[in-house]
Design a protein around this motif. Structure first.
Motif, PDB file in Angstrom:
ATOM      1  N   GLU A 160      -4.163  -6.793   4.225  1.00 41.31           N
ATOM      2  CA  GLU A 160      -3.535  -5.133   3.615  1.00 41.31           C
ATOM      3  C   GLU A 160      -2.515  -5.016   3.611  1.00 41.31           C
ATOM      4  O   GLU A 160      -1.309  -5.575   4.574  1.00 41.31           O
ATOM      5  CB  GLU A 160      -4.596  -4.293   4.670  1.00 41.31           C
ATOM      6  N   GLY A 161      -1.994  -4.480   2.883  1.00 39.86           N
ATOM      7  CA  GLY A 161      -0.601  -3.613   2.527  1.00 39.86           C
ATOM      8  C   GLY A 161      -0.673  -2.517   2.443  1.00 39.86           C
ATOM      9  O   GLY A 161      -1.568  -2.091   2.125  1.00 39.86           O
ATOM     10  N   THR A 162       0.600  -2.191   2.144  1.00 34.96           N
ATOM     11  CA  THR A 162       0.903  -0.930   1.386  1.00 34.96           C
ATOM     12  C   THR A 162       1.544  -0.933  -0.268  1.00 34.96           C
ATOM     13  O   THR A 162       2.093  -1.706  -0.115  1.00 34.96           O
ATOM     14  CB  THR A 162       1.894   0.201   1.800  1.00 34.96           C
ATOM     15  N   LEU A 183      -0.817  -6.870  -9.480  1.00 28.69           N
ATOM     16  CA  LEU A 183      -1.160  -6.742 -10.106  1.00 28.69           C
ATOM     17  C   LEU A 183      -2.376  -5.840  -9.584  1.00 28.69           C
ATOM     18  O   LEU A 183      -3.360  -6.022  -9.094  1.00 28.69           O
ATOM     19  CB  LEU A 183      -2.028  -7.588 -11.088  1.00 28.69           C
ATOM     20  N   ALA A 184      -2.479  -4.235 -10.235  1.00 25.64           N
ATOM     21  CA  ALA A 184      -4.253  -3.578  -9.981  1.00 25.64           C
ATOM     22  C   ALA A 184      -4.999  -4.059 -10.746  1.00 25.64           C
ATOM     23  O   ALA A 184      -4.932  -4.486 -11.663  1.00 25.64           O
ATOM     24  CB  ALA A 184      -3.901  -2.477  -9.079  1.00 25.64           C
ATOM     25  N   GLY A 192       2.205   3.993  -2.005  1.00 27.82           N
ATOM     26  CA  GLY A 192       1.709   4.195   0.405  1.00 27.82           C
ATOM     27  C   GLY A 192       0.442   3.866   0.450  1.00 27.82           C
ATOM     28  O   GLY A 192       0.207   4.324   1.044  1.00 27.82           O
ATOM     29  N   ARG A 193      -0.342   4.172  -0.699  1.00 26.46           N
ATOM     30  CA  ARG A 193      -1.912   4.084  -0.890  1.00 26.46           C
ATOM     31  C   ARG A 193      -1.686   2.448  -0.518  1.00 26.46           C
ATOM     32  O   ARG A 193      -1.179   1.256  -0.689  1.00 26.46           O
ATOM     33  CB  ARG A 193      -2.358   4.178  -2.103  1.00 26.46           C
ATOM     34  N   ARG A 194      -3.256   2.023   0.824  1.00 25.44           N
ATOM     35  CA  ARG A 194      -3.482   0.757   1.129  1.00 25.44           C
ATOM     36  C   ARG A 194      -4.013   0.248   0.044  1.00 25.44           C
ATOM     37  O   ARG A 194      -4.870   0.575  -0.753  1.00 25.44           O
ATOM     38  CB  ARG A 194      -3.556   1.323   2.211  1.00 25.44           C
ATOM     39  N   VAL A 195      -3.873  -0.854   0.215  1.00 25.48           N
ATOM     40  CA  VAL A 195      -4.022  -1.705  -0.472  1.00 25.48           C
ATOM     41  C   VAL A 195      -4.618  -3.517   0.308  1.00 25.48           C
ATOM     42  O   VAL A 195      -4.076  -3.973   0.297  1.00 25.48           O
ATOM     43  CB  VAL A 195      -3.559  -2.134  -1.935  1.00 25.48           C
ATOM     44  N   ARG A 196      -5.391  -4.521  -0.563  1.00 25.30           N
ATOM     45  CA  ARG A 196      -6.128  -5.614  -0.384  1.00 25.30           C
ATOM     46  C   ARG A 196      -5.837  -6.292  -1.140  1.00 25.30           C
ATOM     47  O   ARG A 196      -6.053  -5.915  -2.298  1.00 25.30           O
ATOM     48  CB  ARG A 196      -7.016  -5.340   0.230  1.00 25.30           C
ATOM     49  N   VAL A 197      -5.073  -7.624  -0.310  1.00 31.22           N
ATOM     50  CA  VAL A 197      -5.194  -8.493  -1.813  1.00 31.22           C
ATOM     51  C   VAL A 197      -6.719  -9.367  -2.059  1.00 31.22           C
ATOM     52  O   VAL A 197      -7.229  -9.795  -0.797  1.00 31.22           O
ATOM     53  CB  VAL A 197      -4.258  -9.784  -1.166  1.00 31.22           C
ATOM     54  N   ILE A 198      -6.872  -9.134  -2.961  1.00 32.22           N
ATOM     55  CA  ILE A 198      -8.446 -10.231  -3.373  1.00 32.22           C
ATOM     56  C   ILE A 198      -8.209 -11.789  -4.104  1.00 32.22           C
ATOM     57  O   ILE A 198     -10.105 -12.045  -3.451  1.00 32.22           O
ATOM     58  CB  ILE A 198      -9.121  -8.919  -4.264  1.00 32.22           C
ATOM     59  N   ARG A 208      -6.936  -4.531  -4.909  1.00 34.16           N
ATOM     60  CA  ARG A 208      -7.652  -3.201  -4.696  1.00 34.16           C
ATOM     61  C   ARG A 208      -7.247  -1.963  -4.199  1.00 34.16           C
ATOM     62  O   ARG A 208      -6.453  -2.770  -2.726  1.00 34.16           O
ATOM     63  CB  ARG A 208      -8.872  -4.004  -4.729  1.00 34.16           C
ATOM     64  N   PRO A 209      -7.534  -1.092  -4.301  1.00 39.34           N
ATOM     65  CA  PRO A 209      -6.686  -0.170  -3.403  1.00 39.34           C
ATOM     66  C   PRO A 209      -8.245  -0.076  -2.668  1.00 39.34           C
ATOM     67  O   PRO A 209      -9.495  -0.469  -2.689  1.00 39.34           O
ATOM     68  CB  PRO A 209      -7.101   1.053  -4.338  1.00 39.34           C
ATOM     69  N   ILE A 210      -8.263   0.570  -0.848  1.00 39.35           N
ATOM     70  CA  ILE A 210      -8.437   1.082   0.516  1.00 39.35           C
ATOM     71  C   ILE A 210      -9.494   2.167  -0.337  1.00 39.35           C
ATOM     72  O   ILE A 210      -8.590   2.589   0.232  1.00 39.35           O
ATOM     73  CB  ILE A 210      -8.108   0.286   0.885  1.00 39.35           C
TER      74      ILE A 210
END
Length: 211
Positions: A160-162, A183-184, A192-198, A208-210
């Motif tokens: 997870e990251g930002t 790439l989203a 500032g939104r948290r994301v996860r590497v899929i 993708r956003p968490i």
């Protein structure tokens, strides 16, 4: 008697002004070819220039062999060599002999240097880039670097990251203090939104956003 002496002086003066010796075994020779005060004949300026330019041309060829420039130095050497040959043909004495000798010299040296250059070129980095010939060791090193880069990206899957910039769909994310291009999937992601590497597709991080 005085009149005869004056006529002789005038004759000698006019002869010297025309550049010829008045009498003696060297009658009719130009004064420019007479020995100087040291007893050594003056060298033709064109001979000096011609030999100097030919020497520089040969020196440039040697430099090209050890410092390949893609033919730039060799081309310069050819131009300088031609200038030297022209100077030899412009000599006052024996221009055909000297010019032909210079031409023959360059006709022998240039093909020999070119053959040697072609033999040495593939072993240099510039030659390898020009010919597209990369040694097997270089191929192996590139494959190892690509594999290491891929392994580093695969290790990010599930992390997870930002989002540091807007992902529409491409942007920058940060994971553990390191920034990556990502790439989203689906919708745009705001900073500032948290994301996860899929997954990793073609060396590109997809997130993708968490919720």
């Amino acid at each position: 008697m005085v009149s005869y002496t004056m006529r002789c002086r005038r004759l000698v003066s006019s002869t010297l002004e025309r550049g010829c010796v008045w009498s003696g075994p060297r009658a009719g020779r130009s004064l420019s070819n007479r020995p100087n005060r040291r007893g050594v004949p003056d060298l033709d300026v064109m001979l000096i220039w011609g030999l100097a330019l030919l020497g520089i041309s040969i020196l440039l060829l040697v430099v090209e062999l050890f410092v390949p420039s893609g033919g730039v130095i060799a081309l310069t050497s050819g131009v300088v060599g031609i200038a030297g040959i022209v100077c030899l043909f412009l000599m006052k004495e024996s221009p055909i002999l000297w010019g032909s000798a210079g031409t023959l010299t360059m006709l022998i040296i240039f093909p020999s240097a070119f053959a040697l250059w072609v033999k040495i070129l593939p072993s240099t980095k510039i030659g390898q880039n020009m010919l597209g010939d990369i040694p097997e060791e270089e191929h192996e090193r590139q494959r190892e670097e690509q594999q290491q880069a891929r392994d580093r990206l695969l290790a990010l899957v599930g992390r997870e990251g930002t989002a540091k910039t807007v992902l529409r769909p491409v942007g920058v994310i940060e994971i553990d203090g390191h920034r990556y291009d990502a790439l989203a999937e689906g919708v745009a992601i705001e900073p500032g939104r948290r994301v996860r590497v899929i997954e990793i597709v073609n060396m590109q991080i997809r997130v993708r956003p968490i919720d």
